[in-house]
Scaffold this motif. Structure first.
Motif, PDB file in Angstrom:
ATOM      1  N   HIS A 190      -2.769 -15.921   0.942  1.00  0.00           N
ATOM      2  CA  HIS A 190      -3.654 -15.747   2.093  1.00  0.00           C
ATOM      3  C   HIS A 190      -3.100 -16.468   3.325  1.00  0.00           C
ATOM      4  CE1 HIS A 190      -6.706 -14.043  -0.581  1.00  0.00           C
ATOM      5  NE2 HIS A 190      -7.377 -13.712   0.496  1.00  0.00           N
ATOM      6  N   ALA A 194      -1.832 -14.480   6.736  1.00  0.00           N
ATOM      7  CA  ALA A 194      -2.393 -14.828   8.042  1.00  0.00           C
ATOM      8  C   ALA A 194      -1.292 -15.278   8.992  1.00  0.00           C
ATOM      9  CB  ALA A 194      -3.448 -15.919   7.875  1.00  0.00           C
ATOM     10  N   ASN A 198      -0.348 -13.438  12.479  1.00  0.00           N
ATOM     11  CA  ASN A 198      -0.369 -14.197  13.733  1.00  0.00           C
ATOM     12  C   ASN A 198       0.976 -14.142  14.443  1.00  0.00           C
ATOM     13  OD1 ASN A 198      -3.034 -14.997  13.432  1.00  0.00           O
ATOM     14  ND2 ASN A 198      -2.533 -16.927  12.433  1.00  0.00           N
ATOM     15  N   SER A 227      -9.706 -11.594   5.676  1.00  0.00           N
ATOM     16  CA  SER A 227     -10.780 -12.292   4.979  1.00  0.00           C
ATOM     17  C   SER A 227     -11.534 -13.242   5.905  1.00  0.00           C
ATOM     18  CB  SER A 227     -10.209 -13.078   3.790  1.00  0.00           C
ATOM     19  OG  SER A 227      -9.553 -12.224   2.893  1.00  0.00           O
ATOM     20  N   ASP A 228     -12.694 -13.694   5.435  1.00  0.00           N
ATOM     21  CA  ASP A 228     -13.581 -14.558   6.219  1.00  0.00           C
ATOM     22  C   ASP A 228     -12.898 -15.884   6.560  1.00  0.00           C
ATOM     23  OD1 ASP A 228     -15.637 -16.008   7.302  1.00  0.00           O
ATOM     24  OD2 ASP A 228     -16.821 -16.139   5.473  1.00  0.00           O
ATOM     25  N   PRO A 229     -12.693 -16.210   7.849  1.00  0.00           N
ATOM     26  CA  PRO A 229     -11.997 -17.444   8.236  1.00  0.00           C
ATOM     27  C   PRO A 229     -12.719 -18.716   7.788  1.00  0.00           C
ATOM     28  CG  PRO A 229     -12.128 -15.920  10.090  1.00  0.00           C
ATOM     29  CD  PRO A 229     -13.021 -15.378   9.023  1.00  0.00           C
ATOM     30  N   TRP A 232     -12.154 -19.318   4.065  1.00  0.00           N
ATOM     31  CA  TRP A 232     -10.805 -19.789   3.756  1.00  0.00           C
ATOM     32  C   TRP A 232     -10.539 -21.179   4.305  1.00  0.00           C
ATOM     33  CZ3 TRP A 232      -7.794 -18.595   0.032  1.00  0.00           C
ATOM     34  CH2 TRP A 232      -8.059 -17.404  -0.650  1.00  0.00           C
ATOM     35  N   ARG A 233     -11.194 -21.547   5.383  1.00  0.00           N
ATOM     36  CA  ARG A 233     -11.117 -22.942   5.841  1.00  0.00           C
ATOM     37  C   ARG A 233     -11.608 -23.874   4.743  1.00  0.00           C
ATOM     38  NH1 ARG A 233     -15.834 -24.397   9.655  1.00  0.00           N
ATOM     39  NH2 ARG A 233     -16.815 -24.358   7.593  1.00  0.00           N
TER      40      ARG A 233
END
Length: 367
Positions: A190, A194, A198, A227-229, A232-233
C-alpha cells in the motif's frame, strides 16, 4: 454461548454478525455510534438487535467482537474494561495489526474477560453494512493471536465458533510474526502503490501525458492506493516497528537495482527480474504443510464484449463446477481480457480447463 455482540456494523462487523446470526443459535447484538448504521443493520437482518449504547449491547455477552478501525480499538477495549462483563466472556477484534492491541489487552488487568486478537483476511471493494455478506470470509485466512497466557481451551472455543460461523480457515500466530508478515504482503505494498501514484502525479503536473497513458498495468499495480487515507494512517502507526524495518529492506533493495542500472550490469538486472518471476510463479505451490493448500487456477482469454464473463461462468455451471474466485486481470477496449479462475480442487481445475477449451476459449495454466 448464547449471545454475541459485534461492536461496529460496517462491512467486516456486519458480515461477521450475519455469519453468527445465520449459522449459530446465538442472539446477535450490534453496536454502532451511528444510529443510521444500527437502523440499517436491524432492517436488513444483519443483527437481531441493534444499539447505540455500549452497555446494553454487551450485557451478558459470551463473545464480543471489536469491529472498529485499529486506531479506535484500544479506546473501546478500555471502555469495556469499565463494564461488568461475564467472567467467561471472550473479547476479540478484527484489526489488521495485532501487536499493539494484544499488548494493550495484556496490560489491562481491569478487563474482566479473555482477550484473543483476531484478523479475518478478507474484504470487498464495497463498504458499510449494506455490503455485509455471510460469504465474505469463506475459505479466507482468519488469524488468531492470543496472549501467551491465554488458556488453550478459550482459543479452541473461539476457533470452533469462528470456523462454524465464517467457514474461514483458522490460523494461530504470534502477534509480532503476524504484523511482520502482513506488513510485508499488505502494508508495504500500500505504501509503495501510494508513493508511485504520488510520484506520477508530480510528473503529471507539468506533463499531462503521464496520466493520459496511465492505464492497464499501472492501474492494476496501484489499485490499492485508492484506499481510505485515515485507515492507512492508523494501520501504519499501529504497525510502526515492522513497517520501518520493511522500508529499510525495501530501500536497500532499490539501492541495489539502481546500482545495477547505473553500472549497466545486464546480468544483475536480468537476475533481479528472473528471481521475482520465479518467486511469483512459485507462490501457489510453496505452502508449508498444514497451511491452506495451493489455489487451483486457470487463465482464460475472453474478448471485451458484453456477456463473455457470464458465458464462461455458465459453461462451468453446466458441468457443476464451483468457482472459488474469479477476477478480471486485464480488460481494455478492443483487446482480449484475461479472467483468473480459482477452483477448489485440481480435479475441478482440469475439468474446467477441458470444458472451456471445448467451448472455444484459450485457456492457460499460468499468467
Amino acid at each position: 454461548m448464547k449471545k454475541a455482540a459485534v461492536l461496529g456494523t460496517g462491512l467486516i462487523g456486519g458480515s461477521l454478525a450475519l455469519c453468527l446470526k445465520e449459522r449459530t443459535d446465538m442472539e446477535v447484538h450490534g453496536y454502532d455510534s451511528s444510529a443510521e448504521s444500527v437502523r440499517l443493520a436491524e432492517a436488513s437482518g444483519v443483527v437481531h438487535r441493534g444499539h447505540t449504547e455500549l452497555e446494553p449491547a454487551v450485557e451478558g455477552a459470551d463473545v464480543i467482537f471489536l469491529a472498529v478501525p485499529v486506531g479506535s480499538a484500544p479506546g473501546l477495549l478500555e471502555w469495556l474494561a469499565g463494564l461488568p462483563l461475564k467472567p467467561s466472556c471472550i473479547v476479540s477484534d478484527v484489526g489488521s495489526t495485532k501487536g499493539k492491541i494484544v499488548e494493550h489487552a495484556g496490560r489491562l488487568s481491569r478487563l474482566g474477560a479473555t482477550f484473543i486478537g483476531g484478523h479475518p483476511m478478507a474484504g470487498s471493494h464495497r463498504s458499510g453494512v449494506q455490503a455485509a455478506s455471510s460469504l465474505l470470509f469463506e475459505n479466507a485466512y482468519y488469524v488468531l493471536t492470543p496472549i501467551p497466557a491465554t488458556p488453550l481451551s478459550e482459543v479452541q472455543k473461539l476457533s470452533r465458533l469462528l470456523e462454524k460461523a465464517t467457514r474461514a480457515r483458522l490460523v494461530i500466530m504470534d502477534p509480532a510474526h503476524h504484523d511482520r508478515v502482513v506488513g510485508a504482503i499488505s502494508h508495504l505494498p500500500h505504501i509503495l502503490a501510494a508513493a508511485l501514484v504520488n510520484q506520477v502525479a508530480d510528473y503529471n503536473a507539468s506533463n499531462e501525458w503521464f496520466h493520459r497513458l496511465a492505464a492497464g498495468g499501472f492501474r492494476d499495480l496501484t489499485r490499492v492506493a485508492a484506499s481510505d487515507p485515515v485507515m492507512w494512517r492508523d494501520i501504519l502507526l499501529s504497525n510502526r516497528e515492522a513497517v520501518l524495518d520493511l522500508l529499510e529492506d525495501w530501500t536497500e533493495g532499490m539501492r541495489r537495482i539502481r546500482e545495477a542500472v547505473h553500472n549497466s550490469d545486464a546480468g544483475r538486472i536480468e537476475g533481479f527480474f528472473r528471481r521475482a518471476k520465479e518467486a511469483r510463479e512459485g507462490l501457489p505451490e510453496r505452502r508449508k504443510p498444514g497451511m491452506i493448500p495451493p489455489a487451483h487456477e486457470i487463465y482464460v482469454d475472453v474478448p471485451d464484449i458484453p456477456g463473455e464473463i457470464a458465458g464462461v461462468a455458465h459453461l462451468l455451471g453446466e458441468e457443476g463446477i464451483n468457482l472459488r474466485n474469479i477476477g478480471v486481470m486485464e480488460n481494455r477496449e478492443d483487446r482480449a481480457g484475461v479472467l483468473r479462475l480459482v477452483l477448489n480442487t485440481e480435479e475441478e481445475r482440469e475439468k474446467a480447463e477441458k470444458r472451456l477449451k471445448a467451448g472455444g476459449y484459450q485457456v492457460f495454466t499460468s499468467e
